[in-house]
Design a protein around this motif. Structure first.
Motif, PDB file in Angstrom:
ATOM      1  N   GLN A  25       0.867  -1.184   0.000  1.00 61.61           N
ATOM      2  CA  GLN A  25       0.000   0.000   0.000  1.00 61.61           C
ATOM      3  C   GLN A  25       0.899   1.229   0.000  1.00 61.61           C
ATOM      4  O   GLN A  25       1.674   1.434   0.929  1.00 61.61           O
ATOM      5  CB  GLN A  25      -0.902   0.001   1.251  1.00 61.61           C
ATOM      6  N   PHE A  26       0.801   2.041  -1.061  1.00 64.66           N
ATOM      7  CA  PHE A  26       1.575   3.273  -1.142  1.00 64.66           C
ATOM      8  C   PHE A  26       0.879   4.318  -0.287  1.00 64.66           C
ATOM      9  O   PHE A  26      -0.287   4.634  -0.492  1.00 64.66           O
ATOM     10  CB  PHE A  26       1.684   3.728  -2.603  1.00 64.66           C
ATOM     11  N   SER A  27       1.604   4.846   0.669  1.00 63.33           N
ATOM     12  CA  SER A  27       0.998   5.756   1.644  1.00 63.33           C
ATOM     13  C   SER A  27       0.527   7.074   1.019  1.00 63.33           C
ATOM     14  O   SER A  27      -0.346   7.734   1.576  1.00 63.33           O
ATOM     15  CB  SER A  27       1.988   6.042   2.776  1.00 63.33           C
ATOM     16  N   LEU A  28       1.079   7.448  -0.112  1.00 64.67           N
ATOM     17  CA  LEU A  28       0.718   8.724  -0.740  1.00 64.67           C
ATOM     18  C   LEU A  28      -0.146   8.538  -1.987  1.00 64.67           C
ATOM     19  O   LEU A  28      -0.167   9.394  -2.865  1.00 64.67           O
ATOM     20  CB  LEU A  28       1.989   9.501  -1.087  1.00 64.67           C
ATOM     21  N   ASP A  29      -0.875   7.418  -2.062  1.00 64.48           N
ATOM     22  CA  ASP A  29      -1.735   7.162  -3.225  1.00 64.48           C
ATOM     23  C   ASP A  29      -2.753   8.273  -3.445  1.00 64.48           C
ATOM     24  O   ASP A  29      -2.996   8.689  -4.574  1.00 64.48           O
ATOM     25  CB  ASP A  29      -2.479   5.829  -3.072  1.00 64.48           C
ATOM     26  N   TYR A  66       7.853   0.377  -3.236  1.00 60.26           N
ATOM     27  CA  TYR A  66       7.476  -0.956  -3.687  1.00 60.26           C
ATOM     28  C   TYR A  66       8.688  -1.889  -3.672  1.00 60.26           C
ATOM     29  O   TYR A  66       8.583  -3.044  -3.251  1.00 60.26           O
ATOM     30  CB  TYR A  66       6.846  -0.897  -5.080  1.00 60.26           C
ATOM     31  N   GLU A  67       9.834  -1.387  -4.134  1.00 59.73           N
ATOM     32  CA  GLU A  67      11.056  -2.197  -4.107  1.00 59.73           C
ATOM     33  C   GLU A  67      11.420  -2.578  -2.674  1.00 59.73           C
ATOM     34  O   GLU A  67      11.807  -3.716  -2.405  1.00 59.73           O
ATOM     35  CB  GLU A  67      12.207  -1.450  -4.773  1.00 59.73           C
ATOM     36  N   GLN A 102       9.052  -5.245  -1.561  1.00 59.36           N
ATOM     37  CA  GLN A 102       9.411  -6.534  -2.152  1.00 59.36           C
ATOM     38  C   GLN A 102      10.620  -7.148  -1.438  1.00 59.36           C
ATOM     39  O   GLN A 102      10.656  -8.360  -1.201  1.00 59.36           O
ATOM     40  CB  GLN A 102       9.726  -6.388  -3.645  1.00 59.36           C
ATOM     41  N   ALA A 103      11.598  -6.304  -1.096  1.00 64.88           N
ATOM     42  CA  ALA A 103      12.774  -6.807  -0.375  1.00 64.88           C
ATOM     43  C   ALA A 103      12.341  -7.364   0.983  1.00 64.88           C
ATOM     44  O   ALA A 103      12.846  -8.408   1.418  1.00 64.88           O
ATOM     45  CB  ALA A 103      13.796  -5.697  -0.204  1.00 64.88           C
ATOM     46  N   GLY A 104      11.422  -6.687   1.638  1.00 65.55           N
ATOM     47  CA  GLY A 104      10.902  -7.170   2.915  1.00 65.55           C
ATOM     48  C   GLY A 104      10.176  -8.493   2.757  1.00 65.55           C
ATOM     49  O   GLY A 104      10.313  -9.396   3.601  1.00 65.55           O
ATOM     50  N   VAL A 105       9.403  -8.623   1.687  1.00 65.67           N
ATOM     51  CA  VAL A 105       8.686  -9.877   1.419  1.00 65.67           C
ATOM     52  C   VAL A 105       9.692 -11.007   1.192  1.00 65.67           C
ATOM     53  O   VAL A 105       9.536 -12.108   1.741  1.00 65.67           O
ATOM     54  CB  VAL A 105       7.744  -9.726   0.199  1.00 65.67           C
ATOM     55  N   ARG A 106      10.721 -10.733   0.398  1.00 62.44           N
ATOM     56  CA  ARG A 106      11.740 -11.761   0.129  1.00 62.44           C
ATOM     57  C   ARG A 106      12.455 -12.165   1.428  1.00 62.44           C
ATOM     58  O   ARG A 106      12.663 -13.347   1.686  1.00 62.44           O
ATOM     59  CB  ARG A 106      12.760 -11.255  -0.895  1.00 62.44           C
ATOM     60  N   LYS A 107      12.802 -11.181   2.233  1.00 61.38           N
ATOM     61  CA  LYS A 107      13.494 -11.469   3.496  1.00 61.38           C
ATOM     62  C   LYS A 107      12.593 -12.300   4.411  1.00 61.38           C
ATOM     63  O   LYS A 107      13.058 -13.274   5.022  1.00 61.38           O
ATOM     64  CB  LYS A 107      13.905 -10.171   4.179  1.00 61.38           C
TER      65      LYS A 107
END
Length: 149
Positions: free
Chosen positions: A5-9, A120-121, A124-129
């Motif tokens: 979720q992008f906080s500034l959408d 987002y990157e 994604q890094a957090g998801v991978r970790k």
């Protein structure tokens, strides 16, 4: 892990709507500028036609009254061209100013897009970790069961 979720959408959507509005204004101003240019070109064509008619009439012999009529027509066209040229210059200035506004609005949207991409990157890094940690946990639990069992 939770969905990205992008906080500034909301800010980005607002800036994008502003960009669309400013782009619409620019298009309307450009259309007005183009219309004025077309009118000036048409008047110049009319001027050339009236001048040619006057030249032909003079070659055939015309009265002073007819000559005065041609002269008045030509002067009227000159005045209209001058007036429209002033309007055209003002329209060009408005187009130039609005172009700057659109460029600035576009830059704001681009900045937010780049920020979103970076976030987002990171996500994604957090998801991978998190996935790697989960896999390590499963592997170590499996290893513990094998050694205990």
């Amino acid at each position: 892990m939770k969905k990205f979720q992008f906080s500034l959408d909301h800010v980005r959507d607002y800036r994008d709507r502003l960009l669309d509005e400013e782009t619409g204004k620019l298009q309307r101003l450009q259309a007005e500028r183009d219309r004025l240019e077309q009118q000036i070109n048409q008047l110049k064509t009319d001027f050339a036609q009236v001048s040619e008619e006057m030249r032909k009439a003079q070659a055939e012999g015309i009265t002073a009254l007819e000559l005065r009529g041609f002269s008045m027509q030509l002067e009227s066209i000159r005045m209209q061209v001058r007036e429209l040229t002033e309007q055209l210059e003002a329209a060009k200035a408005r187009v130039e100013q609005q172009t700057r506004v659109v460029v600035a609005a576009n830059q704001e949207v681009s900045k937010l897009d780049k920020l979103r991409d970076r976030q987002y990157e990171d996500w994604q890094a957090g998801v991978r970790k998190a996935e790697e940690e989960r896999i390590e946990e499963l592997v170590s639990q499996s290893h513990i069961r094998k050694t205990a069992g």
